[in-house]
Design a protein around this motif. Structure first.
Motif, short mmCIF file in Angstrom:
data_model
loop_
_atom_site.label_atom_id
_atom_site.label_comp_id
_atom_site.label_asym_id
_atom_site.label_seq_id
_atom_site.Cartn_x
_atom_site.Cartn_y
_atom_site.Cartn_z
N PRO A 157 49.46 103.46 21.62
CA PRO A 157 48.56 103.45 23.00
C PRO A 157 48.47 105.25 22.66
CG PRO A 157 49.84 102.67 23.47
CD PRO A 157 50.27 102.84 21.84
N TYR A 158 49.45 105.75 22.15
CA TYR A 158 49.04 106.83 23.12
C TYR A 158 48.07 107.66 21.10
CZ TYR A 158 50.38 111.98 23.07
OH TYR A 158 49.79 113.44 22.88
N LEU A 159 48.57 107.85 20.13
CA LEU A 159 48.07 107.91 18.77
C LEU A 159 45.94 107.51 19.39
CD1 LEU A 159 48.00 109.32 16.00
CD2 LEU A 159 47.75 106.68 15.22
N SER A 160 45.75 105.82 19.97
CA SER A 160 44.37 106.13 19.96
C SER A 160 43.78 106.44 21.38
CB SER A 160 45.23 104.03 20.20
OG SER A 160 43.37 103.81 20.64
N GLN A 161 44.52 106.81 22.17
CA GLN A 161 43.73 107.73 23.02
C GLN A 161 44.03 109.32 22.10
OE1 GLN A 161 46.89 107.59 26.22
NE2 GLN A 161 45.82 105.94 26.73
N ILE A 162 44.67 110.16 21.15
CA ILE A 162 44.18 110.96 20.34
C ILE A 162 42.69 110.91 19.87
CG2 ILE A 162 45.09 112.30 18.71
CD1 ILE A 162 47.81 112.06 19.45
N GLU A 163 42.90 109.73 19.09
CA GLU A 163 41.39 109.34 18.26
C GLU A 163 40.20 109.48 18.94
OE1 GLU A 163 41.52 105.93 15.43
OE2 GLU A 163 43.46 107.16 14.12
N ARG A 164 40.01 109.18 20.58
CA ARG A 164 39.17 108.88 21.32
C ARG A 164 39.05 110.14 22.01
NH1 ARG A 164 40.34 104.17 24.55
NH2 ARG A 164 42.68 104.44 24.96
N GLY A 165 39.52 110.72 21.88
CA GLY A 165 39.94 112.41 22.61
C GLY A 165 40.33 112.28 23.84
N LEU A 166 40.73 111.30 23.95
CA LEU A 166 40.99 111.19 25.16
C LEU A 166 42.61 111.97 25.95
CD1 LEU A 166 40.40 107.33 25.93
CD2 LEU A 166 39.25 109.20 27.04
N ARG A 167 43.49 112.37 25.14
CA ARG A 167 44.64 113.05 24.93
C ARG A 167 44.63 114.06 23.69
NH1 ARG A 167 49.50 111.46 28.50
NH2 ARG A 167 48.65 109.20 29.34
N LYS A 168 44.95 115.36 25.24
CA LYS A 168 45.36 116.64 23.86
C LYS A 168 47.21 116.19 23.79
CE LYS A 168 42.11 118.70 27.15
NZ LYS A 168 42.38 119.77 28.12
N PRO A 169 47.22 116.09 22.59
CA PRO A 169 48.31 116.41 21.52
C PRO A 169 49.41 117.43 22.09
CG PRO A 169 47.07 116.35 20.12
CD PRO A 169 45.82 116.47 21.00
N SER A 170 50.47 117.86 21.61
CA SER A 170 50.81 118.71 21.17
C SER A 170 51.16 119.21 19.33
CB SER A 170 52.80 118.78 22.35
OG SER A 170 53.22 118.74 21.08
N ALA A 171 51.34 120.24 19.13
CA ALA A 171 51.45 121.14 18.00
C ALA A 171 52.48 120.45 17.36
CB ALA A 171 51.82 122.35 18.07
N GLU A 172 53.71 119.60 18.31
CA GLU A 172 54.32 119.02 17.81
C GLU A 172 54.32 117.52 17.18
OE1 GLU A 172 59.02 116.81 19.30
OE2 GLU A 172 58.54 118.88 19.41
N VAL A 173 53.65 116.94 17.89
CA VAL A 173 52.70 115.07 17.80
C VAL A 173 51.74 115.84 16.24
CG1 VAL A 173 51.92 113.69 18.66
CG2 VAL A 173 53.33 113.93 19.65
N LEU A 174 50.91 116.58 16.90
CA LEU A 174 50.26 116.65 15.32
C LEU A 174 50.63 117.20 14.12
CD1 LEU A 174 47.44 119.51 17.07
CD2 LEU A 174 47.27 116.87 16.54
#
Length: 163
Positions: free
Chosen positions: A36-53
């Motif tokens: 779900p977190y990755l899905s939110q990143i792809e949809r522009g709903l989350r701002k991932p950290s540099a570590e996640v990126l």
């Protein structure tokens, strides 16, 4: 620091994931993040950290720097050409991983030879940074280190004798 443009990042991640022929779940598992977190990143709903990126970039086998630029973590203007060049090499489907790494090493060695280290630009180094500089490739090492040899194979230079 530039503000995060997560919409652009999400579209880019989705495109890279599809190019890698990975499902959302497969990429999430490989990157160690929740689906779900990755899905939110792809949809522009989350701002991932540099570590996640970084984890996502590793799973996609793309440059983390490219994702940092897309997310606005790195200044998009600085090193744009270098980041884009690396991204194009890494994204080329006709090259295998070893070939991509060799090309990146050659590219980096040429940048260093021309006075640009990792992350350095002409603006960072000051005026004249891109001018030609002497390097070890300018003087062949064999002529600098050894003298010439005669037809018989002996050195033509001066010899020391015990005495």
């Amino acid at each position: 620091m530039a503000s995060l443009n997560v919409g652009n990042l999400g579209e880019y991640l989705r495109e890279q994931r599809r190019n890698a022929q990975l499902s959302l779940r497969q990429l999430a598992d490989a990157a160690g993040v929740s689906n779900p977190y990755l899905s939110q990143i792809e949809r522009g709903l989350r701002k991932p950290s540099a570590e996640v990126l970084q984890q996502v970039a590793k799973a996609l086998r793309i440059s983390a720097e490219t994702l940092y630029v897309r997310a606005g973590i790195l200044d998009a203007e600085r090193d744009r050409d270098e980041v884009e060049t690396r991204a194009v090499i890494l994204a080329d489907p006709t090259l295998n991983e070893r070939q991509k790494q060799v090309l990146l090493q050659i590219y980096e060695s040429f940048r260093k030879e021309n006075g640009f280290g990792v992350g350095e630009t002409a603006e960072d180094l000051g005026e004249g940074a891109a001018e030609e500089r002497p390097s070890d490739t300018d003087v062949p090492s064999d002529t600098a280190v050894r003298g010439t040899r005669t037809a018989g194979g002996s050195d033509a230079g001066p010899r020391r004798t015990a005495g």
